[in-house]
Design a protein around this motif. Structure first.
Motif, PDB file in Angstrom:
ATOM      1  N   LEU A   1      17.342  -6.246   7.214  1.00  0.00           N
ATOM      2  CA  LEU A   1      15.892  -6.277   7.396  1.00  0.00           C
ATOM      3  C   LEU A   1      15.397  -7.708   7.546  1.00  0.00           C
ATOM      4  O   LEU A   1      14.520  -7.988   8.370  1.00  0.00           O
ATOM      5  N   ALA A   2      15.957  -8.630   6.775  1.00  0.00           N
ATOM      6  CA  ALA A   2      15.564 -10.035   6.890  1.00  0.00           C
ATOM      7  C   ALA A   2      15.900 -10.580   8.274  1.00  0.00           C
ATOM      8  O   ALA A   2      15.112 -11.324   8.872  1.00  0.00           O
TER       9      ALA A   2
ATOM     10  N   GLU B   1      10.092 -10.627   3.563  1.00  0.00           N
ATOM     11  CA  GLU B   1       9.765 -11.980   3.128  1.00  0.00           C
ATOM     12  C   GLU B   1      10.392 -12.203   1.769  1.00  0.00           C
ATOM     13  O   GLU B   1      10.501 -11.273   0.969  1.00  0.00           O
ATOM     14  N   GLY B   2      10.778 -13.431   1.486  1.00  0.00           N
ATOM     15  CA  GLY B   2      11.409 -13.722   0.214  1.00  0.00           C
ATOM     16  C   GLY B   2      12.904 -13.484   0.279  1.00  0.00           C
ATOM     17  O   GLY B   2      13.463 -13.168   1.335  1.00  0.00           O
ATOM     18  N   THR B   3      13.542 -13.622  -0.857  1.00  0.00           N
ATOM     19  CA  THR B   3      15.003 -13.526  -0.931  1.00  0.00           C
ATOM     20  C   THR B   3      15.414 -12.336  -1.792  1.00  0.00           C
ATOM     21  O   THR B   3      14.943 -12.187  -2.927  1.00  0.00           O
TER      22      THR B   3
ATOM     23  N   ASP C   1      12.695  -9.941  -7.939  1.00  0.00           N
ATOM     24  CA  ASP C   1      13.176 -11.094  -7.177  1.00  0.00           C
ATOM     25  C   ASP C   1      12.149 -11.630  -6.180  1.00  0.00           C
ATOM     26  O   ASP C   1      12.383 -12.643  -5.516  1.00  0.00           O
ATOM     27  N   GLY C   2      11.016 -10.959  -6.049  1.00  0.00           N
ATOM     28  CA  GLY C   2       9.974 -11.433  -5.146  1.00  0.00           C
ATOM     29  C   GLY C   2      10.098 -10.944  -3.723  1.00  0.00           C
ATOM     30  O   GLY C   2       9.259 -11.272  -2.876  1.00  0.00           O
TER      31      GLY C   2
END
Length: 221
Positions: free
Chosen positions: A84-85, A91-93, A100-101
């Motif tokens: 997806l990233a 967004e985020g890691t 984990d955000g």
């Protein structure tokens, strides 16, 4: 206790959903043995304005059943969220933790079966019973026009919820099925550790599914 939240709170099953006796019994056992785990129906995760809905199978025992977030805490999630990233859908890691955000952009993840099934295998009756809790978030996602179904159980529930006919929509990796209202279902082998370790699903094969989904974003009308 690890708490989870949903982008679609009105569509979620109750924490003590009583509908599937076998799953209720396992939930009680897990709450006794692991009282600090989530141990409840796992809510959806992602963007309430999503154009892409990813339908998983069910929570894994050490994954979503423990953490309360789909595909979080076990091997399947690393490939999913990495992919997806790569396609700009997060967004985020991703760090395998519900705090984990990580946030999804234009995508949402929902399991076809919300509770942990013994042996990671829900029965057909359990999948059918839980279909109401797939229909509810789908109805709450009017912008979702492309659906990626991870595995055959997810495929069957997704097609049924979208009004399709299973004899005309057979599961196969990268198969596409246009539903009566124009929405599109794309099939993928599930991103489980087993499928990855045996080579049934490679990262390249998985990425091809999402590349196709992105290419169809404007076509599913």
């Amino acid at each position: 206790m690890i708490f989870a939240s949903s982008p679609l709170p009105e569509s979620e099953p109750p924490r003590d959903c009583p509908l599937c006796p076998r799953l209720v019994a396992l939930r009680a056992d897990m709450r006794r043995d692991h009282p600090d785990w989530w141990n409840a129906p796992v809510p959806a995760f992602g963007d309430p304005a999503a154009w892409l809905a990813i339908i998983g199978l069910a929570p894994g025992i050490n994954g979503a059943n423990r953490t309360g977030r789909p595909f979080t805490g076990d091997a399947a999630g690393a490939l999913l969220y990495q992919t997806l990233a790569k396609f700009g859908l997060s967004e985020g890691t991703f760090d395998g933790r519900p705090d984990d955000g990580l946030a999804l952009k234009g995508a949402v993840v929902v399991n076809a079966v919300r509770c942990l099934p013994p042996g990671n295998k829900p029965t057909p009756e359990e999948a059918h019973t839980c279909r109401r809790y797939l229909a509810a978030p789908v109805a709450a996602l009017p912008a979702a026009r492309v659906f990626v179904a991870l595995g055959q159980v997810a495929h069957q529930s997704t097609v049924k919820v979208l009004g399709g006919k299973l004899p005309k929509a057979r599961f196969a990796h990268l198969a596409e099925h246009r539903m009566p209202d124009g929405r599109i279902v794309i099939d993928s082998y599930h991103c489980s550790r087993y499928n990855q370790n045996t080579g049934r699903l490679t990262a390249e094969m998985f990425e091809a599914v999402f590349a196709r989904a992105v290419s169809l974003r404007g076509a599913a009308v």
